[in-house]
Design a protein around this motif. Structure first.
Motif, PDB file in Angstrom:
ATOM      1  N   ILE A 132       0.833  -1.207   0.000  1.00 43.54           N
ATOM      2  CA  ILE A 132       0.000   0.000   0.000  1.00 43.54           C
ATOM      3  C   ILE A 132       0.870   1.260   0.000  1.00 43.54           C
ATOM      4  O   ILE A 132       0.394   2.374   0.081  1.00 43.54           O
ATOM      5  N   GLN A 142      -7.815  14.405  -8.936  1.00 46.71           N
ATOM      6  CA  GLN A 142      -7.332  14.585  -7.558  1.00 46.71           C
ATOM      7  C   GLN A 142      -7.632  13.375  -6.678  1.00 46.71           C
ATOM      8  O   GLN A 142      -6.805  12.946  -5.894  1.00 46.71           O
ATOM      9  N   ARG A 163      -6.024   7.525  -8.921  1.00 47.94           N
ATOM     10  CA  ARG A 163      -5.058   6.522  -8.459  1.00 47.94           C
ATOM     11  C   ARG A 163      -5.721   5.189  -8.112  1.00 47.94           C
ATOM     12  O   ARG A 163      -5.051   4.219  -7.803  1.00 47.94           O
ATOM     13  N   GLU A 173      -6.095   3.105  -3.237  1.00 48.65           N
ATOM     14  CA  GLU A 173      -5.481   4.375  -2.844  1.00 48.65           C
ATOM     15  C   GLU A 173      -4.326   4.045  -1.910  1.00 48.65           C
ATOM     16  O   GLU A 173      -4.524   3.426  -0.867  1.00 48.65           O
ATOM     17  N   GLN A 212      -9.196  18.997   4.852  1.00 55.23           N
ATOM     18  CA  GLN A 212      -8.140  19.705   4.133  1.00 55.23           C
ATOM     19  C   GLN A 212      -8.068  21.145   4.629  1.00 55.23           C
ATOM     20  O   GLN A 212      -9.091  21.836   4.729  1.00 55.23           O
ATOM     21  N   ILE A 220     -11.352   6.962  -2.159  1.00 54.93           N
ATOM     22  CA  ILE A 220     -11.745   8.225  -1.515  1.00 54.93           C
ATOM     23  C   ILE A 220     -13.205   8.553  -1.788  1.00 54.93           C
ATOM     24  O   ILE A 220     -13.687   8.388  -2.907  1.00 54.93           O
TER      25      ILE A 220
HETATM   26  C1  HC3 Z   1      -5.268  11.534   2.471  1.00 56.19           C
HETATM   27  C2  HC3 Z   1      -4.155  11.194   1.501  1.00 56.19           C
HETATM   28  C3  HC3 Z   1      -3.079  12.263   1.568  1.00 56.19           C
HETATM   29  C4  HC3 Z   1      -3.588  13.616   1.072  1.00 56.19           C
HETATM   30  C5  HC3 Z   1      -4.155  13.543  -0.370  1.00 56.19           C
HETATM   31  C6  HC3 Z   1      -4.704  14.931  -0.880  1.00 56.19           C
HETATM   32  C7  HC3 Z   1      -5.690  15.517   0.103  1.00 56.19           C
HETATM   33  C8  HC3 Z   1      -3.499  15.881  -1.065  1.00 56.19           C
HETATM   34  C9  HC3 Z   1      -3.824  17.157  -1.816  1.00 56.19           C
HETATM   35  C10 HC3 Z   1      -4.410  16.827  -3.187  1.00 56.19           C
HETATM   36  O1  HC3 Z   1      -4.695  18.023  -3.883  1.00 56.19           O
HETATM   37  C11 HC3 Z   1      -5.663  15.988  -3.013  1.00 56.19           C
HETATM   38  C12 HC3 Z   1      -5.376  14.760  -2.203  1.00 56.19           C
HETATM   39  C13 HC3 Z   1      -5.784  13.567  -2.669  1.00 56.19           C
HETATM   40  C14 HC3 Z   1      -5.610  12.303  -1.943  1.00 56.19           C
HETATM   41  C15 HC3 Z   1      -5.227  12.458  -0.464  1.00 56.19           C
HETATM   42  C16 HC3 Z   1      -4.621  11.142   0.040  1.00 56.19           C
HETATM   43  C17 HC3 Z   1      -5.476   9.893   0.001  1.00 56.19           C
HETATM   44  C18 HC3 Z   1      -4.819   8.937   0.970  1.00 56.19           C
HETATM   45  C19 HC3 Z   1      -3.707   9.716   1.681  1.00 56.19           C
HETATM   46  C20 HC3 Z   1      -3.447   9.172   3.108  1.00 56.19           C
HETATM   47  C21 HC3 Z   1      -2.238   9.844   3.761  1.00 56.19           C
HETATM   48  C22 HC3 Z   1      -3.081   7.671   3.001  1.00 56.19           C
HETATM   49  C23 HC3 Z   1      -3.932   6.786   3.863  1.00 56.19           C
HETATM   50  C24 HC3 Z   1      -3.438   5.362   3.756  1.00 56.19           C
HETATM   51  C25 HC3 Z   1      -4.347   4.445   2.953  1.00 56.19           C
HETATM   52  C26 HC3 Z   1      -3.661   3.151   2.764  1.00 56.19           C
HETATM   53  C27 HC3 Z   1      -5.622   4.209   3.641  1.00 56.19           C
HETATM   54  O2  HC3 Z   1      -4.610   4.954   1.674  1.00 56.19           O
END
Ligand code: HC3
Length: 410
Positions: free
Chosen positions: A34, A81, A85, A92, A160, A198
Protein backbone atom coordinates in the motif's frame (compact mmCIF):
# COMPACT_ATOMS: atom_id res chain seq x y z
CA UNK A 1 8.87 6.51 11.53
CA UNK A 2 9.64 4.40 8.47
CA UNK A 3 7.39 1.40 7.79
CA UNK A 4 10.20 -1.12 8.00
CA UNK A 5 11.11 0.04 11.47
CA UNK A 6 7.53 -0.53 12.51
CA UNK A 7 7.54 -4.01 11.08
CA UNK A 8 5.48 -3.28 7.94
CA UNK A 9 3.00 -6.10 8.40
CA UNK A 10 -0.30 -7.40 7.09
CA UNK A 11 -3.51 -5.60 6.20
CA UNK A 12 -4.98 -6.86 9.50
CA UNK A 13 -2.26 -5.26 11.61
CA UNK A 14 -2.60 -2.11 9.51
CA UNK A 15 -6.33 -1.93 10.33
CA UNK A 16 -5.54 -2.41 14.03
CA UNK A 17 -2.95 0.38 13.91
CA UNK A 18 -5.52 2.68 12.26
CA UNK A 19 -7.96 2.13 15.11
CA UNK A 20 -5.44 3.68 17.53
CA UNK A 21 -4.46 6.33 14.97
CA UNK A 22 -3.18 9.58 16.52
CA UNK A 23 -3.90 11.82 13.52
CA UNK A 24 -0.34 11.84 12.16
CA UNK A 25 -0.70 10.48 8.62
CA UNK A 26 3.07 10.20 8.20
CA UNK A 27 3.26 7.75 11.12
CA UNK A 28 0.66 5.31 9.70
CA UNK A 29 2.30 1.88 9.53
CA UNK A 30 1.33 0.75 6.04
CA UNK A 31 2.06 -2.72 4.60
CA UNK A 32 4.44 -2.70 1.62
CA UNK A 33 1.77 -3.20 -1.06
CA UNK A 34 0.00 0.00 0.00
CA UNK A 35 3.12 2.21 -0.19
CA UNK A 36 3.18 4.58 -3.13
CA UNK A 37 6.43 5.88 -4.62
CA UNK A 38 4.73 9.17 -5.52
CA UNK A 39 5.28 12.13 -3.24
CA UNK A 40 2.44 14.47 -2.24
CA UNK A 41 4.27 17.33 -4.03
CA UNK A 42 3.26 15.62 -7.31
CA UNK A 43 -0.42 15.81 -6.42
CA UNK A 44 -0.44 19.55 -7.28
CA UNK A 45 -0.47 18.56 -10.96
CA UNK A 46 -4.01 17.18 -10.59
CA UNK A 47 -5.28 20.76 -10.71
CA UNK A 48 -4.52 21.07 -14.40
CA UNK A 49 -4.69 17.82 -16.32
CA UNK A 50 -6.94 19.48 -18.90
CA UNK A 51 -5.07 22.77 -19.57
CA UNK A 52 -7.63 23.86 -22.20
CA UNK A 53 -10.45 23.65 -19.62
CA UNK A 54 -8.27 25.48 -17.09
CA UNK A 55 -7.60 28.33 -19.55
CA UNK A 56 -11.10 28.49 -21.12
CA UNK A 57 -12.63 31.16 -18.79
CA UNK A 58 -10.14 33.75 -20.12
CA UNK A 59 -11.97 33.71 -23.46
CA UNK A 60 -15.48 34.25 -22.02
CA UNK A 61 -16.68 37.85 -21.79
CA UNK A 62 -19.81 37.24 -19.68
CA UNK A 63 -18.87 37.15 -15.95
CA UNK A 64 -21.63 34.66 -14.99
CA UNK A 65 -20.61 32.26 -17.78
CA UNK A 66 -16.97 32.76 -16.76
CA UNK A 67 -17.86 31.71 -13.23
CA UNK A 68 -19.62 28.65 -14.69
CA UNK A 69 -16.51 27.73 -16.69
CA UNK A 70 -14.46 28.01 -13.50
CA UNK A 71 -16.92 25.70 -11.72
CA UNK A 72 -16.76 23.25 -14.64
CA UNK A 73 -12.93 23.24 -14.55
CA UNK A 74 -12.93 22.68 -10.76
CA UNK A 75 -15.35 19.76 -11.09
CA UNK A 76 -13.24 18.14 -13.84
CA UNK A 77 -10.17 18.23 -11.55
CA UNK A 78 -11.87 16.13 -8.86
CA UNK A 79 -11.56 12.87 -10.78
CA UNK A 80 -7.80 13.42 -11.14
CA UNK A 81 -7.33 14.59 -7.56
CA UNK A 82 -9.32 11.93 -5.77
CA UNK A 83 -10.09 8.95 -8.04
CA UNK A 84 -7.35 8.63 -10.65
CA UNK A 85 -5.06 6.52 -8.46
CA UNK A 86 -7.73 3.96 -7.63
CA UNK A 87 -9.82 4.02 -10.77
CA UNK A 88 -11.21 0.50 -10.98
CA UNK A 89 -10.54 -1.34 -7.77
CA UNK A 90 -9.89 0.81 -4.73
CA UNK A 91 -6.16 0.90 -4.21
CA UNK A 92 -5.48 4.37 -2.84
CA UNK A 93 -1.95 4.06 -1.51
CA UNK A 94 0.05 5.95 1.09
CA UNK A 95 2.01 8.70 -0.70
CA UNK A 96 5.54 9.73 0.24
CA UNK A 97 5.63 12.43 2.88
CA UNK A 98 7.62 15.31 1.30
CA UNK A 99 10.64 16.87 3.00
CA UNK A 100 10.94 20.63 3.47
CA UNK A 101 12.07 22.28 0.24
CA UNK A 102 11.09 19.33 -1.97
CA UNK A 103 10.19 20.47 -5.48
CA UNK A 104 8.05 19.09 -8.26
CA UNK A 105 8.39 21.03 -11.52
CA UNK A 106 6.81 20.37 -14.88
CA UNK A 107 4.85 21.75 -17.78
CA UNK A 108 2.09 20.81 -20.16
CA UNK A 109 2.54 21.53 -23.87
CA UNK A 110 -0.68 21.07 -25.80
CA UNK A 111 -3.44 22.89 -27.68
CA UNK A 112 -3.65 25.36 -24.76
CA UNK A 113 0.03 26.29 -25.31
CA UNK A 114 2.47 26.05 -22.40
CA UNK A 115 1.19 25.69 -18.86
CA UNK A 116 3.79 25.66 -16.11
CA UNK A 117 3.63 23.86 -12.76
CA UNK A 118 5.72 24.67 -9.69
CA UNK A 119 5.08 22.70 -6.51
CA UNK A 120 7.13 23.08 -3.32
CA UNK A 121 6.94 21.60 0.17
CA UNK A 122 6.85 24.83 2.14
CA UNK A 123 6.43 23.31 5.60
CA UNK A 124 7.30 19.96 7.18
CA UNK A 125 5.89 20.40 10.69
CA UNK A 126 2.99 20.74 9.95
CA UNK A 127 3.32 19.33 6.42
CA UNK A 128 2.09 21.78 3.75
CA UNK A 129 2.51 21.84 -0.03
CA UNK A 130 2.20 25.01 -2.13
CA UNK A 131 1.77 25.22 -5.89
CA UNK A 132 1.55 27.63 -8.80
CA UNK A 133 0.16 26.84 -12.25
CA UNK A 134 0.19 29.40 -15.08
CA UNK A 135 -1.07 29.14 -18.63
CA UNK A 136 1.34 31.36 -20.60
CA UNK A 137 -1.02 32.24 -23.47
CA UNK A 138 -3.98 33.47 -21.41
CA UNK A 139 -2.27 34.38 -18.12
CA UNK A 140 -4.74 32.20 -16.17
CA UNK A 141 -2.97 31.51 -12.89
CA UNK A 142 -3.75 29.19 -9.99
CA UNK A 143 -1.91 29.13 -6.71
CA UNK A 144 -2.61 27.65 -3.35
CA UNK A 145 -1.42 25.48 -0.51
CA UNK A 146 -2.78 22.58 1.43
CA UNK A 147 -2.30 20.51 4.53
CA UNK A 148 -4.35 17.68 5.98
CA UNK A 149 -5.76 17.13 9.45
CA UNK A 150 -6.65 13.48 9.95
CA UNK A 151 -8.81 11.72 12.53
CA UNK A 152 -10.29 8.28 13.01
CA UNK A 153 -13.99 7.58 13.42
CA UNK A 154 -15.12 4.37 11.67
CA UNK A 155 -12.46 5.16 9.04
CA UNK A 156 -9.72 7.69 8.22
CA UNK A 157 -11.28 11.15 7.89
CA UNK A 158 -9.31 14.00 6.38
CA UNK A 159 -10.04 17.69 6.70
CA UNK A 160 -8.14 19.70 4.13
CA UNK A 161 -6.64 22.95 5.35
CA UNK A 162 -5.66 25.66 2.90
CA UNK A 163 -7.25 27.09 -0.22
CA UNK A 164 -6.54 27.97 -3.85
CA UNK A 165 -6.75 31.29 -5.66
CA UNK A 166 -7.48 31.39 -9.39
CA UNK A 167 -6.75 34.61 -11.31
CA UNK A 168 -8.27 35.17 -14.73
CA UNK A 169 -7.40 38.13 -16.96
CA UNK A 170 -10.97 38.76 -18.11
CA UNK A 171 -11.70 40.03 -21.63
CA UNK A 172 -12.25 43.78 -21.65
CA UNK A 173 -11.62 44.30 -17.97
CA UNK A 174 -8.66 46.13 -16.38
CA UNK A 175 -8.57 44.01 -13.24
CA UNK A 176 -8.33 40.22 -13.45
CA UNK A 177 -11.10 38.17 -11.78
CA UNK A 178 -10.10 36.47 -8.57
CA UNK A 179 -11.71 33.20 -7.43
CA UNK A 180 -11.17 31.85 -3.93
CA UNK A 181 -11.54 28.07 -3.78
CA UNK A 182 -12.02 25.96 -0.64
CA UNK A 183 -11.01 22.30 -0.44
CA UNK A 184 -13.41 19.42 0.32
CA UNK A 185 -13.08 17.05 3.28
CA UNK A 186 -12.73 13.38 2.49
CA UNK A 187 -12.72 9.95 4.04
CA UNK A 188 -11.33 6.59 3.00
CA UNK A 189 -13.83 3.88 2.06
CA UNK A 190 -13.21 0.17 1.43
CA UNK A 191 -10.57 -0.16 4.16
CA UNK A 192 -11.95 -3.38 5.67
CA UNK A 193 -11.99 -5.01 2.23
CA UNK A 194 -8.37 -4.00 1.59
CA UNK A 195 -9.39 -1.78 -1.32
CA UNK A 196 -9.22 1.84 -0.11
CA UNK A 197 -10.73 4.63 -2.18
CA UNK A 198 -11.75 8.22 -1.51
CA UNK A 199 -15.19 9.65 -0.95
CA UNK A 200 -15.67 13.41 -0.60
CA UNK A 201 -17.77 14.90 2.22
CA UNK A 202 -19.71 18.02 3.08
CA UNK A 203 -19.47 21.06 0.84
CA UNK A 204 -16.80 23.20 -0.80
CA UNK A 205 -17.06 26.67 -2.35
CA UNK A 206 -15.73 28.89 -5.09
CA UNK A 207 -16.40 32.60 -4.68
CA UNK A 208 -15.33 35.36 -7.04
CA UNK A 209 -14.44 39.04 -7.04
CA UNK A 210 -17.10 39.39 -9.77
CA UNK A 211 -19.83 38.53 -7.26
CA UNK A 212 -20.63 34.85 -7.93
CA UNK A 213 -20.44 31.87 -5.61
CA UNK A 214 -20.58 28.16 -6.39
CA UNK A 215 -21.46 25.66 -3.67
CA UNK A 216 -20.63 22.02 -4.29
CA UNK A 217 -22.37 19.43 -2.06
CA UNK A 218 -20.78 15.99 -1.96
CA UNK A 219 -23.02 13.09 -1.06
CA UNK A 220 -21.35 9.77 -1.92
CA UNK A 221 -23.33 6.57 -2.27
CA UNK A 222 -26.51 7.47 -0.42
CA UNK A 223 -30.21 6.86 -0.27
CA UNK A 224 -30.87 9.52 -2.85
CA UNK A 225 -28.49 8.78 -5.70
CA UNK A 226 -27.25 5.27 -4.89
CA UNK A 227 -24.03 6.14 -6.72
CA UNK A 228 -20.60 6.77 -5.24
CA UNK A 229 -18.83 10.13 -5.75
CA UNK A 230 -22.13 11.96 -6.26
CA UNK A 231 -22.45 15.71 -6.04
CA UNK A 232 -24.74 18.60 -6.81
CA UNK A 233 -23.43 22.12 -7.40
CA UNK A 234 -25.21 25.43 -7.73
CA UNK A 235 -23.95 28.79 -8.94
CA UNK A 236 -25.60 31.97 -7.70
CA UNK A 237 -24.90 35.65 -7.10
CA UNK A 238 -23.01 35.87 -3.79
CA UNK A 239 -25.53 36.32 -0.97
CA UNK A 240 -28.44 35.20 -3.17
CA UNK A 241 -28.29 31.42 -2.70
CA UNK A 242 -32.00 30.95 -3.48
CA UNK A 243 -31.74 32.34 -7.01
CA UNK A 244 -29.72 29.67 -8.81
CA UNK A 245 -28.26 30.64 -12.17
CA UNK A 246 -26.79 27.26 -13.07
CA UNK A 247 -26.67 23.83 -11.47
CA UNK A 248 -24.50 20.80 -12.07
CA UNK A 249 -25.25 17.23 -11.04
CA UNK A 250 -23.59 13.85 -11.44
CA UNK A 251 -20.55 11.91 -10.30
CA UNK A 252 -17.26 13.77 -9.98
CA UNK A 253 -15.32 10.63 -10.96
CA UNK A 254 -17.51 9.99 -14.01
CA UNK A 255 -20.04 12.06 -15.95
CA UNK A 256 -21.90 15.17 -14.94
CA UNK A 257 -24.48 17.47 -16.48
CA UNK A 258 -24.58 21.25 -16.47
CA UNK A 259 -28.02 22.94 -16.50
CA UNK A 260 -29.22 26.52 -16.49
CA UNK A 261 -31.43 27.60 -13.59
CA UNK A 262 -32.34 25.63 -10.51
CA UNK A 263 -32.27 21.80 -10.35
CA UNK A 264 -36.07 21.86 -9.88
CA UNK A 265 -36.40 22.67 -13.59
CA UNK A 266 -33.73 20.33 -14.96
CA UNK A 267 -34.85 18.95 -18.31
CA UNK A 268 -33.51 18.45 -21.81
CA UNK A 269 -34.33 22.07 -22.60
CA UNK A 270 -32.24 23.46 -19.70
CA UNK A 271 -29.29 21.08 -20.28
CA UNK A 272 -26.22 23.06 -21.40
CA UNK A 273 -23.55 20.40 -21.51
CA UNK A 274 -22.66 16.86 -20.45
CA UNK A 275 -19.11 16.22 -19.29
CA UNK A 276 -17.78 12.79 -20.06
CA UNK A 277 -14.12 12.39 -19.01
CA UNK A 278 -13.68 9.49 -21.45
CA UNK A 279 -14.05 12.04 -24.27
CA UNK A 280 -11.29 14.27 -22.86
CA UNK A 281 -8.04 12.40 -22.23
CA UNK A 282 -5.75 14.16 -19.77
CA UNK A 283 -2.75 16.10 -21.08
CA UNK A 284 0.58 14.55 -20.10
CA UNK A 285 2.78 16.54 -17.74
CA UNK A 286 6.34 16.92 -19.00
CA UNK A 287 8.94 16.48 -16.27
CA UNK A 288 12.71 16.80 -16.88
CA UNK A 289 14.66 13.53 -17.03
CA UNK A 290 15.72 12.58 -13.48
CA UNK A 291 19.45 13.09 -14.17
CA UNK A 292 18.78 16.70 -15.26
CA UNK A 293 16.66 17.53 -12.21
CA UNK A 294 17.72 19.63 -9.23
CA UNK A 295 18.67 17.35 -6.31
CA UNK A 296 15.61 18.54 -4.38
CA UNK A 297 13.20 17.60 -7.17
CA UNK A 298 10.89 14.88 -6.01
CA UNK A 299 11.57 12.05 -8.44
CA UNK A 300 15.33 12.50 -8.15
CA UNK A 301 15.36 12.87 -4.36
CA UNK A 302 13.09 9.85 -3.75
CA UNK A 303 14.58 7.74 -6.58
CA UNK A 304 16.24 5.18 -4.29
CA UNK A 305 13.17 4.90 -2.05
CA UNK A 306 10.98 4.42 -5.13
CA UNK A 307 13.29 1.67 -6.43
CA UNK A 308 13.14 -0.08 -3.05
CA UNK A 309 9.31 0.17 -3.02
CA UNK A 310 9.21 -1.30 -6.55
CA UNK A 311 11.27 -4.26 -5.28
CA UNK A 312 9.00 -4.49 -2.19
CA UNK A 313 12.22 -4.44 -0.13
CA UNK A 314 10.91 -2.91 3.09
CA UNK A 315 14.29 -2.90 4.87
CA UNK A 316 15.81 -0.93 2.03
CA UNK A 317 12.79 1.43 1.94
CA UNK A 318 13.36 2.08 5.65
CA UNK A 319 17.11 2.66 5.23
CA UNK A 320 16.72 5.01 2.27
CA UNK A 321 13.92 6.99 3.93
CA UNK A 322 15.97 7.28 7.12
CA UNK A 323 18.91 8.78 5.20
CA UNK A 324 16.66 11.61 3.98
CA UNK A 325 14.93 12.07 7.35
CA UNK A 326 18.23 12.15 9.27
CA UNK A 327 19.87 14.60 6.86
CA UNK A 328 16.82 16.84 7.09
CA UNK A 329 16.85 16.69 10.91
CA UNK A 330 20.54 17.65 10.92
CA UNK A 331 19.90 20.52 8.52
CA UNK A 332 17.09 21.88 10.75
CA UNK A 333 19.39 21.63 13.79
CA UNK A 334 22.15 23.47 11.90
CA UNK A 335 19.73 26.21 10.82
CA UNK A 336 18.52 26.60 14.39
CA UNK A 337 22.09 26.87 15.71
CA UNK A 338 22.85 29.52 13.07
CA UNK A 339 19.62 31.43 13.75
CA UNK A 340 18.17 31.06 10.26
CA UNK A 341 15.33 29.21 8.56
CA UNK A 342 15.08 27.30 5.28
CA UNK A 343 14.63 29.73 2.39
CA UNK A 344 11.61 28.64 0.29
CA UNK A 345 12.54 28.75 -3.38
CA UNK A 346 9.25 29.91 -4.92
CA UNK A 347 6.86 30.93 -2.14
CA UNK A 348 6.75 33.56 0.62
CA UNK A 349 4.45 34.50 3.47
CA UNK A 350 3.16 38.06 2.83
CA UNK A 351 3.54 40.71 5.53
CA UNK A 352 0.29 42.05 6.93
CA UNK A 353 -3.24 41.37 5.71
CA UNK A 354 -3.67 39.34 2.53
CA UNK A 355 -6.07 41.01 0.10
CA UNK A 356 -7.87 37.98 -1.41
CA UNK A 357 -8.64 36.36 1.94
CA UNK A 358 -9.60 39.72 3.44
CA UNK A 359 -12.10 40.39 0.61
CA UNK A 360 -13.48 36.93 -0.20
CA UNK A 361 -12.61 34.76 2.81
CA UNK A 362 -15.68 35.73 4.89
CA UNK A 363 -18.02 34.60 2.05
CA UNK A 364 -16.77 31.01 2.30
CA UNK A 365 -15.77 30.75 5.95
CA UNK A 366 -12.01 31.07 5.45
CA UNK A 367 -9.96 32.79 8.14
CA UNK A 368 -8.10 35.98 7.15
CA UNK A 369 -4.81 34.39 8.26
CA UNK A 370 -5.35 31.39 5.92
CA UNK A 371 -5.12 28.98 8.90
CA UNK A 372 -1.41 29.71 8.85
CA UNK A 373 -0.86 28.10 12.27
CA UNK A 374 -1.83 24.74 10.67
CA UNK A 375 0.16 25.17 7.45
CA UNK A 376 3.37 26.79 8.67
CA UNK A 377 2.32 30.10 7.08
CA UNK A 378 -0.02 31.76 4.60
CA UNK A 379 1.79 30.91 1.38
CA UNK A 380 1.77 32.97 -1.82
CA UNK A 381 3.71 32.45 -5.04
CA UNK A 382 6.62 34.88 -5.10
CA UNK A 383 7.23 36.00 -8.68
CA UNK A 384 10.55 37.62 -7.75
CA UNK A 385 11.88 34.42 -6.19
CA UNK A 386 10.60 32.38 -9.13
CA UNK A 387 12.38 34.62 -11.65
CA UNK A 388 15.58 34.29 -9.63
CA UNK A 389 15.27 30.48 -9.35
CA UNK A 390 14.53 30.13 -13.07
CA UNK A 391 17.48 32.31 -14.09
CA UNK A 392 20.06 30.29 -12.14
CA UNK A 393 22.43 28.18 -14.26
CA UNK A 394 22.10 24.39 -13.77
CA UNK A 395 24.15 23.02 -10.87
CA UNK A 396 27.50 21.43 -11.65
CA UNK A 397 27.94 17.72 -10.83
CA UNK A 398 29.98 18.66 -7.74
CA UNK A 399 27.33 21.10 -6.48
CA UNK A 400 24.60 18.50 -7.07
CA UNK A 401 26.52 15.84 -5.16
CA UNK A 402 27.24 18.25 -2.28
CA UNK A 403 23.55 19.23 -1.93
CA UNK A 404 22.34 15.62 -2.19
CA UNK A 405 24.76 14.65 0.61
CA UNK A 406 23.98 17.60 2.84
CA UNK A 407 20.18 17.69 2.44
CA UNK A 408 19.28 14.09 1.64
CA UNK A 409 22.14 12.04 3.08
CA UNK A 410 22.72 10.47 -0.36
C1 HC3 B 1 -5.27 11.53 2.47
C2 HC3 B 1 -4.15 11.19 1.50
C3 HC3 B 1 -3.08 12.26 1.57
C4 HC3 B 1 -3.59 13.62 1.07
C5 HC3 B 1 -4.16 13.54 -0.37
C6 HC3 B 1 -4.70 14.93 -0.88
C7 HC3 B 1 -5.69 15.52 0.10
C8 HC3 B 1 -3.50 15.88 -1.07
C9 HC3 B 1 -3.82 17.16 -1.82
C10 HC3 B 1 -4.41 16.83 -3.19
O1 HC3 B 1 -4.70 18.02 -3.88
C11 HC3 B 1 -5.66 15.99 -3.01
C12 HC3 B 1 -5.38 14.76 -2.20
C13 HC3 B 1 -5.78 13.57 -2.67
C14 HC3 B 1 -5.61 12.30 -1.94
C15 HC3 B 1 -5.23 12.46 -0.46
C16 HC3 B 1 -4.62 11.14 0.04
C17 HC3 B 1 -5.48 9.89 0.00
C18 HC3 B 1 -4.82 8.94 0.97
C19 HC3 B 1 -3.71 9.72 1.68
C20 HC3 B 1 -3.45 9.17 3.11
C21 HC3 B 1 -2.24 9.84 3.76
C22 HC3 B 1 -3.08 7.67 3.00
C23 HC3 B 1 -3.93 6.79 3.86
C24 HC3 B 1 -3.44 5.36 3.76
C25 HC3 B 1 -4.35 4.44 2.95
C26 HC3 B 1 -3.66 3.15 2.76
C27 HC3 B 1 -5.62 4.21 3.64
O2 HC3 B 1 -4.61 4.95 1.67
Amino acid sequence: MAEAQNGGGSWGSFLKSIASFNGDLASLTAPPFILSSTSLTEFSSYWCEHPAIFAAPAKESDPAKRALLVLKWFLTTLRQQYASRSEQYGNEKKPLNPFLGELFLGKWEDAAGTTELTSEQVSHHPPATAYSITNAGTGVHLEGYNAQKASFSKTINIKQIGHAVLTIPAPGSKEPDTYLITLPSLHIEGLVFGSPFIELDGASYITSSTGFTAKIDYSGRGWLSGKKNSFTASLYRSGNEKDILFNVTGQWSKNFEIYSGSAKHNSKSTLIETWDPEQFPVSKLIVAPVEQQHPLESRRAWGKVAAAIAKADLDLVGREKSKIENAQREMRAKEKAEGRTWERRYFSTPDGAEAVLAQLGPLVGLAADGDSDKTGGLWRFDQRKAEKARSLPPLSDDETAKLAKELLGQ
